[in-house]
Design an enzyme around this catalytic site. Structure first.
Site, short mmCIF file in Angstrom:
data_model
loop_
_atom_site.label_atom_id
_atom_site.label_comp_id
_atom_site.label_asym_id
_atom_site.label_seq_id
_atom_site.Cartn_x
_atom_site.Cartn_y
_atom_site.Cartn_z
N THR A 95 1.52 -38.21 -40.92
CA THR A 95 1.14 -37.24 -39.11
C THR A 95 2.36 -35.48 -40.42
O THR A 95 3.06 -36.08 -40.42
CB THR A 95 1.66 -37.73 -38.43
N GLU A 115 2.47 -41.88 -33.65
CA GLU A 115 3.58 -43.03 -33.52
C GLU A 115 3.03 -43.73 -32.56
O GLU A 115 4.23 -45.12 -32.61
CB GLU A 115 4.77 -41.49 -33.55
N LYS A 136 5.57 -18.83 -22.64
CA LYS A 136 6.69 -18.71 -21.66
C LYS A 136 6.44 -17.25 -21.14
O LYS A 136 6.90 -16.28 -22.53
CB LYS A 136 8.23 -19.25 -22.21
N TRP A 186 6.19 -21.27 -17.30
CA TRP A 186 5.73 -21.40 -17.98
C TRP A 186 4.31 -21.01 -17.67
O TRP A 186 3.78 -21.07 -16.21
CB TRP A 186 5.81 -23.27 -18.33
#
Length: 547
Positions: free
Chosen positions: A187, A334, A444, A449
């Site tokens: 990955t 994962e 941000k 956010w």
């Protein structure tokens, strides 16, 4: 199959190993079909024999338990055969992402210590440029995709179909330790070399069983059962095509492998083979849905899991207009990969469109045996109130235990017994997870956010927008401001302006769907948005271009 002798009273310690998956379809559906494009068609009995022949052939080429076999191929019956034969021998299957750069492919094959390569002739030009730099590869087996072998500088040791024809039809697959390494792939991140992810037989078996329960046991409109016809449209080199070829084989369903992704061929297979169940990234769904042939194809029986990138409301609405049932699956390289599904209940057919869209675009509920939480900056779980956002972490028996030969990266991945995803999200009172961003992609602005996924979702609902991506760009006053990169639908090019899109976003803010400070100031029209090798939005490239 030969087995060791057992003493009286000695029990058989049944291992969770991949060869056990084959027992069920050979009993329940031995004559069911497996199809490759319009080129090959055979039964599960044939699949079993070809798996045995492949193992014998690989052993004859010197492959022993623990060795790694690297495969370059499209989604095909050959890849399915390798999914079983290689790990069932006790060897390790490396699924090579042929979309990576030459340097990255060299790195991954050398890092995995691959001893033999099985490669489709379409990818021989890649191998020609890197062959002399592959340190451990001793043999190359080619798949003659078009029936002939092109001229090549690569020394070829065998041709796949000829090799199988010459091999014995029975192989004594051993009872392995279920914690034996079975598969590996790589990955890529924003920086550094690709990371090696790997899974054991036990992990793949548990993932298969849990996914089969999640997809088939509950009363939903997206069920996957033995009477379905399965066609993956996620590369088999990418997290085992989300592990669903193993599920499909366990169920004994008819399997259809499309090879190279071409809209006309995909639609032809859906129609002719009566495909009912697939999975893909949003860009592939968009490619199929916008094909001129899509309107002439009956897609009303087609169920599709969307993953890899967020399924936007606009994309879900467009799919529904064609009769396609779509919903979201979530996971990572994962995580083997499935973690959650937004599997909609059967009664959703009677819901209004807004309520339906709210469910199918959610990240979803956990699969059986999955636990997830969202943590604050101090590593403490946040309340499940649908608002409190933090990093998403997982526990389940099929998570990769480490990055291969990368201790420091593993330490960052696993902390306090949780696998850290790098995704930001929240969990609502009903247990639904909603991913709102990648940690590295959060915008941000003025200390607040702004979710890039929310921006993309809202803009996707504008009639003119085919595809969009949100990134943060530096701003002297606010630190960062959101920017939209937009591909317009062909009919709207030169008819829609950036101000039109900004007004759409302002209206969303007035309707409470977006904070006012989150309305992007800049809208850049492009012909194509940068993608990664597995079809995800490549925001690191976009940030580099526009910063």
């Amino acid at each position: 199959m030969t087995e060791r002798n057992y003493q009286p009273g000695e029990f058989y310690d049944y291992p969770l190993i991949i060869k056990k998956l084959l027992n069920t379809p050979l009993i329940y559906a031995p004559d069911q079909e497996i199809v490759y494009r319009d080129k090959m068609r055979y039964t599960y009995r044939d699949l079993n024999e070809r798996i045995h022949r492949l193992a014998n052939a690989l052993e004859k080429k010197g492959i022993q338990p623990g060795d790694t076999v690297a495969v370059f191929d499209y989604d095909s019956n050959r890849f399915l055969e390798a999914f079983f034969a290689v790990p069932m021998m006790g060897a390790v299957l490396q699924m090579v992402n042929w979309r990576l750069s030459a340097d990255q492919i060299i790195y991954t094959i050398n890092h995995a210590e691959a001893k033999l390569i099985v490669i489709n002739t379409d990818f021989l030009p890649i191998l020609e440029t890197i062959r002399e730099k592959l340190d451990n590869v001793e043999a190359v087996v080619v798949i003659a995709e078009h029936g002939t072998i092109p001229e090549t500088r690569v020394a070829i040791d065998a041709v796949y179909e000829e090799m199988l024809a010459d091999a014995l039809p029975e192989y004594a697959f051993p009872d392995l330790d279920e914690n034996t390494k079975a598969t590996t792939f790589y990955t890529t991140g924003t920086t550094g070399d690709p990371k090696g992810v790997h899974f054991t037989h036990r992990q793949l078996m548990l993932h298969t069983l849990s996914a089969a329960v999640a997809l088939g046991a509950y009363e939903t409109i997206g069920r996957f059962r033995s009477d379905d016809v399965y066609m993956p449209i996620t590369p088999m080199f990418h997290v085992h095509a989300w592990g669903l070829p193993y599920v499909a084989t366990l169920l004994g369903v008819k399997q259809v492998y499309p090879g190279k992704y071409e809209p006309e061929m995909l639609l032809k297979l859906i129609a002719n083979e009566k495909v009912t169940f697939s999975h893909c990234v949003p860009t592939v769904l968009q490619m199929i849905a916008t094909s001129p042939s899509a309107k002439a194809c009956d897609l009303s029986r087609w169920k599709v899991i969307i993953g890899g990138s967020k399924l936007s409301r606009g994309q879900a609405k467009a799919a529904k207009s064609l009769g396609i049932t779509v919903y979201t699956g979530y996971g990572m390289s994962e995580t083997c990969p499935l973690i959650s599904l937004s599997v909609p209940p059967k009664q959703m057919k009677d819901w209004d469109e807004d309520r339906m869209l709210d469910i199918v675009v959610k990240t979803g509920l956990p699969l059986p045996l999955v636990e997830f939480e969202v943590l604050d900056d101090d590593g403490k779980p946040l309340p499940h109130d649908g608002m409190s956002a933090g990093e998403v972490v997982f526990r389940t028996p099929w998570l990769t235990r480490s990055y291969f030969k990368a201790l420091e990266k593993t330490k960052a991945l696993w902390q306090n017994g949780w696998l850290h995803s790098g995704d930001v999200g929240h969990i609502d009172e009903n247990g639904y997870l909603q991913i709102t961003d990648r940690v590295k992609d959060v915008i941000k602005s003025g200390g607040e956010w702004v979710s890039s996924l929310d921006l993309e979702n809202i803009l996707s609902q504008h009639d003119a927008v085919l595809e969009s991506a949100a990134i943060g760009i530096p701003d002297e006053k606010w630190g960062e401001r959101p920017m939209m990169i937009v591909v317009l639908k062909p009919d709207f090019v030169d008819k829609v302006t950036p101000d039109d899109l900004k007004q759409h976003m302002k209206q969303a803010a007035q309707d409470g769907k977006l904070p006012k400070y989150g309305v992007p100031d800049r809208y850049e029209f492009v012909d194509e948005i940068a993608k990664t090798s597995v079809g995800k939005l490549d925001k690191k490239v976009m940030r580099r271009l526009y910063r």
